[in-house]
Structures are given as C-alpha cells and as structure tokens.
Design a protein around this motif. Structure first.
Motif, PDB file in Angstrom:
ATOM      1  N   THR A  72      -2.625  17.337  -6.704  1.00 45.54           N
ATOM      2  CA  THR A  72      -3.934  16.850  -6.291  1.00 45.54           C
ATOM      3  C   THR A  72      -4.091  15.347  -6.404  1.00 45.54           C
ATOM      4  O   THR A  72      -5.097  14.801  -6.001  1.00 45.54           O
ATOM      5  CB  THR A  72      -5.033  17.504  -7.150  1.00 45.54           C
ATOM      6  OG1 THR A  72      -4.794  17.181  -8.528  1.00 45.54           O
ATOM      7  CG2 THR A  72      -5.059  19.010  -6.974  1.00 45.54           C
ATOM      8  N   LEU A  73      -3.100  14.659  -6.960  1.00 47.38           N
ATOM      9  CA  LEU A  73      -3.202  13.216  -7.160  1.00 47.38           C
ATOM     10  C   LEU A  73      -2.416  12.443  -6.108  1.00 47.38           C
ATOM     11  O   LEU A  73      -1.465  12.968  -5.526  1.00 47.38           O
ATOM     12  CB  LEU A  73      -2.664  12.848  -8.554  1.00 47.38           C
ATOM     13  CG  LEU A  73      -3.401  13.473  -9.734  1.00 47.38           C
ATOM     14  CD1 LEU A  73      -2.686  13.136 -11.035  1.00 47.38           C
ATOM     15  CD2 LEU A  73      -4.846  13.012  -9.782  1.00 47.38           C
ATOM     16  N   PRO A  74      -2.790  11.184  -5.859  1.00 44.94           N
ATOM     17  CA  PRO A  74      -1.967  10.338  -4.987  1.00 44.94           C
ATOM     18  C   PRO A  74      -0.568  10.194  -5.585  1.00 44.94           C
ATOM     19  O   PRO A  74      -0.389  10.320  -6.794  1.00 44.94           O
ATOM     20  CB  PRO A  74      -2.683   8.998  -4.997  1.00 44.94           C
ATOM     21  CG  PRO A  74      -4.016   9.228  -5.585  1.00 44.94           C
ATOM     22  CD  PRO A  74      -3.923  10.461  -6.408  1.00 44.94           C
ATOM     23  N   ALA A  75       0.397   9.928  -4.749  1.00 45.35           N
ATOM     24  CA  ALA A  75       1.775   9.762  -5.222  1.00 45.35           C
ATOM     25  C   ALA A  75       2.334   8.456  -4.684  1.00 45.35           C
ATOM     26  O   ALA A  75       2.433   8.268  -3.477  1.00 45.35           O
ATOM     27  CB  ALA A  75       2.640  10.925  -4.772  1.00 45.35           C
ATOM     28  N   GLU A 129       0.847  -1.198   0.000  1.00 47.07           N
ATOM     29  CA  GLU A 129       0.000   0.000   0.000  1.00 47.07           C
ATOM     30  C   GLU A 129       0.879   1.244   0.000  1.00 47.07           C
ATOM     31  O   GLU A 129       1.959   1.260   0.564  1.00 47.07           O
ATOM     32  CB  GLU A 129      -0.918   0.004   1.221  1.00 47.07           C
ATOM     33  CG  GLU A 129      -1.925  -1.115   1.206  1.00 47.07           C
ATOM     34  CD  GLU A 129      -2.878  -1.049   0.025  1.00 47.07           C
ATOM     35  OE1 GLU A 129      -3.308   0.058  -0.354  1.00 47.07           O
ATOM     36  OE2 GLU A 129      -3.184  -2.117  -0.524  1.00 47.07           O
ATOM     37  N   MET A 130       0.378   2.318  -0.582  1.00 49.05           N
ATOM     38  CA  MET A 130       1.175   3.526  -0.788  1.00 49.05           C
ATOM     39  C   MET A 130       1.755   4.108   0.488  1.00 49.05           C
ATOM     40  O   MET A 130       2.898   4.518   0.527  1.00 49.05           O
ATOM     41  CB  MET A 130       0.340   4.599  -1.476  1.00 49.05           C
ATOM     42  CG  MET A 130       0.045   4.296  -2.903  1.00 49.05           C
ATOM     43  SD  MET A 130      -0.687   5.690  -3.761  1.00 49.05           S
ATOM     44  CE  MET A 130      -2.058   6.104  -2.732  1.00 49.05           C
ATOM     45  N   THR A 187       6.823  13.849   0.235  1.00 48.29           N
ATOM     46  CA  THR A 187       5.653  13.118   0.697  1.00 48.29           C
ATOM     47  C   THR A 187       5.215  12.093  -0.335  1.00 48.29           C
ATOM     48  O   THR A 187       5.546  12.200  -1.518  1.00 48.29           O
ATOM     49  CB  THR A 187       4.475  14.073   0.969  1.00 48.29           C
ATOM     50  OG1 THR A 187       4.160  14.784  -0.230  1.00 48.29           O
ATOM     51  CG2 THR A 187       4.802  15.057   2.066  1.00 48.29           C
ATOM     52  N   TRP A 188       4.454  11.090   0.114  1.00 48.51           N
ATOM     53  CA  TRP A 188       3.864  10.106  -0.788  1.00 48.51           C
ATOM     54  C   TRP A 188       2.669   9.475  -0.102  1.00 48.51           C
ATOM     55  O   TRP A 188       2.530   9.554   1.106  1.00 48.51           O
ATOM     56  CB  TRP A 188       4.881   9.055  -1.220  1.00 48.51           C
ATOM     57  CG  TRP A 188       5.398   8.185  -0.116  1.00 48.51           C
ATOM     58  CD1 TRP A 188       4.942   6.944   0.234  1.00 48.51           C
ATOM     59  CD2 TRP A 188       6.460   8.473   0.790  1.00 48.51           C
ATOM     60  NE1 TRP A 188       5.652   6.441   1.298  1.00 48.51           N
ATOM     61  CE2 TRP A 188       6.592   7.366   1.661  1.00 48.51           C
ATOM     62  CE3 TRP A 188       7.309   9.561   0.967  1.00 48.51           C
ATOM     63  CZ2 TRP A 188       7.539   7.323   2.673  1.00 48.51           C
ATOM     64  CZ3 TRP A 188       8.240   9.510   1.974  1.00 48.51           C
ATOM     65  CH2 TRP A 188       8.365   8.405   2.804  1.00 48.51           C
ATOM     66  N   PHE A 206       0.776   6.408  -9.356  1.00 49.35           N
ATOM     67  CA  PHE A 206       0.115   5.288  -8.704  1.00 49.35           C
ATOM     68  C   PHE A 206      -0.861   4.626  -9.662  1.00 49.35           C
ATOM     69  O   PHE A 206      -1.717   5.264 -10.229  1.00 49.35           O
ATOM     70  CB  PHE A 206      -0.629   5.748  -7.453  1.00 49.35           C
ATOM     71  CG  PHE A 206      -1.354   4.627  -6.777  1.00 49.35           C
ATOM     72  CD1 PHE A 206      -0.656   3.700  -6.045  1.00 49.35           C
ATOM     73  CD2 PHE A 206      -2.717   4.495  -6.903  1.00 49.35           C
ATOM     74  CE1 PHE A 206      -1.308   2.651  -5.422  1.00 49.35           C
ATOM     75  CE2 PHE A 206      -3.381   3.454  -6.286  1.00 49.35           C
ATOM     76  CZ  PHE A 206      -2.679   2.538  -5.551  1.00 49.35           C
ATOM     77  N   THR A 207      -0.713   3.353  -9.867  1.00 60.01           N
ATOM     78  CA  THR A 207      -1.663   2.584 -10.672  1.00 60.01           C
ATOM     79  C   THR A 207      -2.144   1.399  -9.845  1.00 60.01           C
ATOM     80  O   THR A 207      -3.320   1.283  -9.558  1.00 60.01           O
ATOM     81  CB  THR A 207      -1.023   2.101 -11.990  1.00 60.01           C
ATOM     82  OG1 THR A 207       0.185   1.410 -11.701  1.00 60.01           O
ATOM     83  CG2 THR A 207      -0.744   3.268 -12.921  1.00 60.01           C
ATOM     84  N   THR A 208      -1.252   0.546  -9.432  1.00 57.78           N
ATOM     85  CA  THR A 208      -1.569  -0.545  -8.525  1.00 57.78           C
ATOM     86  C   THR A 208      -0.464  -0.620  -7.487  1.00 57.78           C
ATOM     87  O   THR A 208       0.685  -0.261  -7.776  1.00 57.78           O
ATOM     88  CB  THR A 208      -1.660  -1.902  -9.258  1.00 57.78           C
ATOM     89  OG1 THR A 208      -0.411  -2.153  -9.889  1.00 57.78           O
ATOM     90  CG2 THR A 208      -2.776  -1.885 -10.294  1.00 57.78           C
ATOM     91  N   PRO A 209      -0.775  -1.066  -6.275  1.00 58.45           N
ATOM     92  CA  PRO A 209       0.278  -1.145  -5.263  1.00 58.45           C
ATOM     93  C   PRO A 209       1.389  -2.087  -5.694  1.00 58.45           C
ATOM     94  O   PRO A 209       1.131  -3.097  -6.335  1.00 58.45           O
ATOM     95  CB  PRO A 209      -0.446  -1.701  -4.038  1.00 58.45           C
ATOM     96  CG  PRO A 209      -1.886  -1.444  -4.275  1.00 58.45           C
ATOM     97  CD  PRO A 209      -2.067  -1.473  -5.765  1.00 58.45           C
ATOM     98  N   PRO A 210       2.635  -1.760  -5.339  1.00 52.69           N
ATOM     99  CA  PRO A 210       3.716  -2.700  -5.609  1.00 52.69           C
ATOM    100  C   PRO A 210       3.514  -3.939  -4.742  1.00 52.69           C
ATOM    101  O   PRO A 210       2.779  -3.891  -3.761  1.00 52.69           O
ATOM    102  CB  PRO A 210       4.970  -1.926  -5.208  1.00 52.69           C
ATOM    103  CG  PRO A 210       4.500  -0.854  -4.295  1.00 52.69           C
ATOM    104  CD  PRO A 210       3.081  -0.557  -4.665  1.00 52.69           C
ATOM    105  N   PRO A 211       4.140  -5.032  -5.070  1.00 48.15           N
ATOM    106  CA  PRO A 211       3.953  -6.253  -4.276  1.00 48.15           C
ATOM    107  C   PRO A 211       4.496  -6.090  -2.861  1.00 48.15           C
ATOM    108  O   PRO A 211       5.383  -5.291  -2.607  1.00 48.15           O
ATOM    109  CB  PRO A 211       4.742  -7.304  -5.057  1.00 48.15           C
ATOM    110  CG  PRO A 211       5.711  -6.534  -5.868  1.00 48.15           C
ATOM    111  CD  PRO A 211       5.072  -5.209  -6.165  1.00 48.15           C
TER     112      PRO A 211
END
Length: 88
Positions: free
Chosen positions: A73-76, A8-9, A60-61, A20-25
């Motif tokens: 304004t987007l998730p990072a 999770e991010m 930040t992320w 961000f597209t899908t969480p890394p493993p």
C-alpha cells in the motif's frame, strides 16, 4: 535497465535500497538499476513504472496512491516484485 533525469519516483528508481523518503537527486548520465537486470520490457506513466524481467516476473515502483503497483500500500522508490504475476 538504465535511467536518468528527474529524481521523482516514476522517472527514475533509486539505485540503492530503501523506502521512499525524498527523491534521489536528478542525474544527467544514465545509471544502471541493478535490481532490474534481465528486464525485457519497461512501461512508465506519470506516477509509476513497471518492468517485466526475462523470468516473467513483474516489478513496479513509484507512486502507489491508487494501488497501481500491485504490491503493498506504500509508494516504492525501489522496484518491488508484484506477487502472483508471471508473464511468461
């Protein structure tokens, strides 16, 4: 800064660049986050994290639903610099 655990991010930034597209493993071994080298402090919540580098810049992320990242304004999924903040 090293990170491990959930993909999770807020728990672990991706070690590669990209939006961000899908969480890394999930990972069990500590993995260095190269873009955060030289960090002196890190603070995390359930949905986002922040790091202060030795030069005073803040990165930040994570989830940006309430604009808590201070940058855009987007998730990072990868750390982003917070413009206009220097904590030296």
């Amino acid at each position: 800064v090293y990170t491990w655990g959930s993909g999770e991010m807020s728990a672990r930034p991706a070690v590669t660049s990209g939006a961000f597209t899908t969480p890394p493993p999930d990972v069990a071994l500590p993995t260095e986050v190269p873009s955060l080298s030289g960090s002196t402090e890190v603070a995390c919540s359930e949905n986002h994290c922040a790091a202060r580098r030795a030069d005073g810049s803040v990165w930040t992320w994570g989830n940006n639903l309430y604009r808590q990242l201070g940058a855009g304004t987007l998730p990072a999924q990868t750390p982003v610099s917070v413009p206009g903040v220097n904590l030296i």
